[in-house]
Design a protein around this motif. Structure first.
Motif, PDB file in Angstrom:
ATOM      1  N   ILE A   1       0.812  -1.296  -0.037  1.00 19.12           N
ATOM      2  CA  ILE A   1      -0.149   0.063  -0.058  1.00 19.12           C
ATOM      3  C   ILE A   1       1.102   1.161   0.086  1.00 19.12           C
ATOM      4  CG2 ILE A   1      -1.713   1.361   1.489  1.00 19.12           C
ATOM      5  CD1 ILE A   1      -2.834  -1.382   2.231  1.00 19.12           C
ATOM      6  N   ALA A   2       2.026   1.209   0.665  1.00 21.33           N
ATOM      7  CA  ALA A   2       2.781   2.328   0.826  1.00 21.33           C
ATOM      8  C   ALA A   2       3.276   2.808  -0.460  1.00 21.33           C
ATOM      9  CB  ALA A   2       3.992   2.138   1.913  1.00 21.33           C
ATOM     10  N   LEU A   3       3.996   1.432  -1.214  1.00 23.91           N
ATOM     11  CA  LEU A   3       4.651   1.744  -2.461  1.00 23.91           C
ATOM     12  C   LEU A   3       3.355   2.056  -3.508  1.00 23.91           C
ATOM     13  CD1 LEU A   3       6.342  -1.607  -2.876  1.00 23.91           C
ATOM     14  CD2 LEU A   3       7.424   0.319  -2.388  1.00 23.91           C
ATOM     15  N   ILE A   4       2.203   1.845  -3.493  1.00 16.72           N
ATOM     16  CA  ILE A   4       0.965   2.434  -4.208  1.00 16.72           C
ATOM     17  C   ILE A   4       0.821   3.604  -4.180  1.00 16.72           C
ATOM     18  CG2 ILE A   4      -1.226   2.106  -5.098  1.00 16.72           C
ATOM     19  CD1 ILE A   4      -0.949  -0.974  -4.526  1.00 16.72           C
ATOM     20  N   ALA A   5       0.940   4.201  -2.947  1.00 16.57           N
ATOM     21  CA  ALA A   5       0.487   5.525  -2.567  1.00 16.57           C
ATOM     22  C   ALA A   5       1.558   6.546  -3.051  1.00 16.57           C
ATOM     23  CB  ALA A   5       0.198   5.668  -0.928  1.00 16.57           C
ATOM     24  N   TYR A   6       3.059   6.028  -2.670  1.00 15.85           N
ATOM     25  CA  TYR A   6       3.816   7.085  -2.968  1.00 15.85           C
ATOM     26  C   TYR A   6       4.029   7.147  -4.711  1.00 15.85           C
ATOM     27  CZ  TYR A   6       8.440   8.616  -4.535  1.00 15.85           C
ATOM     28  OH  TYR A   6       9.550   9.171  -5.365  1.00 15.85           O
ATOM     29  N   ALA A   7       3.824   5.966  -5.360  1.00 14.88           N
ATOM     30  CA  ALA A   7       4.000   6.078  -7.035  1.00 14.88           C
ATOM     31  C   ALA A   7       2.799   6.870  -7.646  1.00 14.88           C
ATOM     32  CB  ALA A   7       3.870   4.573  -7.451  1.00 14.88           C
ATOM     33  N   ALA A   8       1.719   6.579  -6.883  1.00 16.33           N
ATOM     34  CA  ALA A   8       0.471   7.302  -7.381  1.00 16.33           C
ATOM     35  C   ALA A   8       0.542   8.521  -7.224  1.00 16.33           C
ATOM     36  CB  ALA A   8      -0.932   6.806  -6.777  1.00 16.33           C
TER      37      ALA A   8
ATOM     38  N   CYS B   1       8.440   5.180 -15.673  1.00 18.07           N
ATOM     39  CA  CYS B   1       8.785   3.865 -15.732  1.00 18.07           C
ATOM     40  C   CYS B   1       8.969   3.181 -14.529  1.00 18.07           C
ATOM     41  CB  CYS B   1       9.821   3.295 -16.838  1.00 18.07           C
ATOM     42  SG  CYS B   1       9.492   3.642 -18.533  1.00 18.07           S
ATOM     43  N   PHE B   2       9.657   3.745 -13.544  1.00 19.19           N
ATOM     44  CA  PHE B   2      10.060   3.267 -12.174  1.00 19.19           C
ATOM     45  C   PHE B   2       8.843   3.246 -11.486  1.00 19.19           C
ATOM     46  CE2 PHE B   2      11.243   5.533  -8.090  1.00 19.19           C
ATOM     47  CZ  PHE B   2      11.649   4.291  -7.420  1.00 19.19           C
ATOM     48  N   LEU B   3       8.021   4.429 -11.502  1.00 15.06           N
ATOM     49  CA  LEU B   3       6.877   4.731 -10.617  1.00 15.06           C
ATOM     50  C   LEU B   3       5.718   3.449 -11.156  1.00 15.06           C
ATOM     51  CD1 LEU B   3       6.526   8.516 -10.537  1.00 15.06           C
ATOM     52  CD2 LEU B   3       7.240   6.907  -8.560  1.00 15.06           C
ATOM     53  N   LEU B   4       5.754   3.173 -12.398  1.00 12.98           N
ATOM     54  CA  LEU B   4       4.676   2.272 -12.674  1.00 12.98           C
ATOM     55  C   LEU B   4       5.280   0.874 -12.324  1.00 12.98           C
ATOM     56  CD1 LEU B   4       4.038   3.365 -16.500  1.00 12.98           C
ATOM     57  CD2 LEU B   4       2.307   3.321 -14.536  1.00 12.98           C
ATOM     58  N   PHE B   5       6.360   0.803 -12.214  1.00 14.02           N
ATOM     59  CA  PHE B   5       7.047  -0.564 -11.747  1.00 14.02           C
ATOM     60  C   PHE B   5       6.567  -0.869 -10.221  1.00 14.02           C
ATOM     61  CE2 PHE B   5      10.529  -2.514  -9.156  1.00 14.02           C
ATOM     62  CZ  PHE B   5      10.372  -3.824  -9.633  1.00 14.02           C
ATOM     63  N   LEU B   6       6.696   0.318  -9.279  1.00 14.76           N
ATOM     64  CA  LEU B   6       6.484   0.390  -8.050  1.00 14.76           C
ATOM     65  C   LEU B   6       4.962  -0.074  -7.808  1.00 14.76           C
ATOM     66  CD1 LEU B   6       8.251   3.234  -6.314  1.00 14.76           C
ATOM     67  CD2 LEU B   6       8.812   0.877  -6.584  1.00 14.76           C
ATOM     68  N   ILE B   7       4.096   0.589  -8.600  1.00 18.42           N
ATOM     69  CA  ILE B   7       2.321   0.075  -8.546  1.00 18.42           C
ATOM     70  C   ILE B   7       2.447  -1.226  -8.919  1.00 18.42           C
ATOM     71  CG2 ILE B   7       0.350   0.811  -9.828  1.00 18.42           C
ATOM     72  CD1 ILE B   7       1.040   3.366 -10.040  1.00 18.42           C
TER      73      ILE B   7
ATOM     74  N   LEU C   1       2.964  10.196  -9.638  1.00 18.20           N
ATOM     75  CA  LEU C   1       2.396  10.325 -11.053  1.00 18.20           C
ATOM     76  C   LEU C   1       1.544  11.182 -11.505  1.00 18.20           C
ATOM     77  CD1 LEU C   1       2.648   6.361 -12.050  1.00 18.20           C
ATOM     78  CD2 LEU C   1       3.842   8.141 -13.251  1.00 18.20           C
ATOM     79  N   PHE C   2       0.432  11.177 -10.566  1.00 17.96           N
ATOM     80  CA  PHE C   2      -0.661  11.761 -10.930  1.00 17.96           C
ATOM     81  C   PHE C   2      -1.079  13.292 -10.155  1.00 17.96           C
ATOM     82  CE2 PHE C   2      -1.550   7.271 -11.344  1.00 17.96           C
ATOM     83  CZ  PHE C   2      -1.665   7.232 -12.549  1.00 17.96           C
ATOM     84  N   LEU C   3      -0.463  13.658  -9.030  1.00 19.89           N
ATOM     85  CA  LEU C   3      -0.596  14.670  -8.330  1.00 19.89           C
ATOM     86  C   LEU C   3       0.424  15.909  -8.719  1.00 19.89           C
ATOM     87  CD1 LEU C   3      -2.042  13.601  -5.043  1.00 19.89           C
ATOM     88  CD2 LEU C   3      -3.153  14.148  -6.984  1.00 19.89           C
TER      89      LEU C   3
END
Length: 249
Positions: free
Chosen positions: A108-115, A231-237, A118-120
């Motif tokens: 969840i922490a990885l998804i929150a950081y990557a999202a 690409c790195f952030l998508l990998f984290l998601i 990426l998007f905010l």
């Protein structure tokens, strides 16, 4: 997972080489990548213990690579102190919680950081709020660091919001990550969760981490950091989803 088999050695070398490359290109991401990949193969508690020395060495290097270290320490001391307090407290969760659930929290922490990244948009914080928010950000970052082994949320977005120059931001991130690493080690030691065999694995991981940072610094001159970061952030998601959904599979 603490026996030094060929498979474990290969996993460590590949993980920290890749994590070092990410840090060399973007200035961050070594603990995030290492915890994400290793957390999929072992308990997050074991992964956090192995992370300590390579994270400390690479982040001290980053923190000292400039002239603003002392000034940033004076400015961010309250945040750093609270990171230490929060991490030592949060590490208790990493020690006592079932590895399945701590792995899910890591995901969840990885998804929150990557999202977020990426998007905010990057926020801009009014200077008058810094003295009030710094301790809060430090405590929350520390609790999440202690519970998941990931240092990024909410420290990275907060530091990005302070209007620091590029080199100052890189050093501020290095300072925050160094303090988080030391606090995580202290928390693990305080709870009897950092063993001698893990120290050996942690020392082994320093070599590929430094090699990866060197390769990443070269790659940074040849590729688009923005495209690499995406690409790195998508990998984290993807990695975060795998960790989060694993308890239900």
């Amino acid at each position: 997972m603490n026996t030094l088999t060929i498979g474990l050695t290969g996993l460590l070398l590949a993980t920290f080489l890749g994590a070092g490359v990410v840090k060399g290109v973007t200035g961050m991401g070594l603990p995030t990548v290492a915890m994400g990949v290793l957390g999929a193969a072992m308990s997050p508690l074991t992964a956090a213990a192995i992370l300590i020395i390579p994270s400390f060495v690479t982040n001290v290097w980053q923190m000292l690579a400039g002239r603003d270290t002392l000034r940033l320490m004076r400015r961010l001391w309250a945040m750093m102190l609270c990171i230490v307090l929060g991490t030592v407290l949060g590490t208790r969760l990493l020690v006592v919680v079932d590895p399945v659930w701590s792995g899910r929290a890591l995901g969840i922490a990885l998804i929150a950081y990557a999202a977020y990244a990426l998007f905010l948009p990057t926020l801009s914080l009014p200077e008058r709020l810094e003295s009030r928010l710094s301790p809060v950000i430090g405590i929350v970052t520390g609790l999440l660091t202690g519970a998941t082994g990931v240092f990024t949320i909410p420290a990275v977005p907060y530091l990005q919001s302070l209007g620091l120059q590029k080199d100052e931001l890189v050093q501020a991130l290095g300072l925050s990550f160094t303090v988080s690493t030391v606090a995580l080690a202290a928390g693990l030691l305080a709870h009897g969760a950092f063993r001698l065999d893990q120290l050996g694995l942690s020392l082994l991981a320093v070599i590929p981490a430094l090699a990866g940072m060197w390769l990443g610094s070269i790659a940074r001159q040849k590729i688009s950091p923005k495209a690499f970061r995406r690409c790195f952030l998508l990998f984290l998601i993807i990695l975060g989803l795998e960790l989060t959904l694993r308890p239900f599979s």
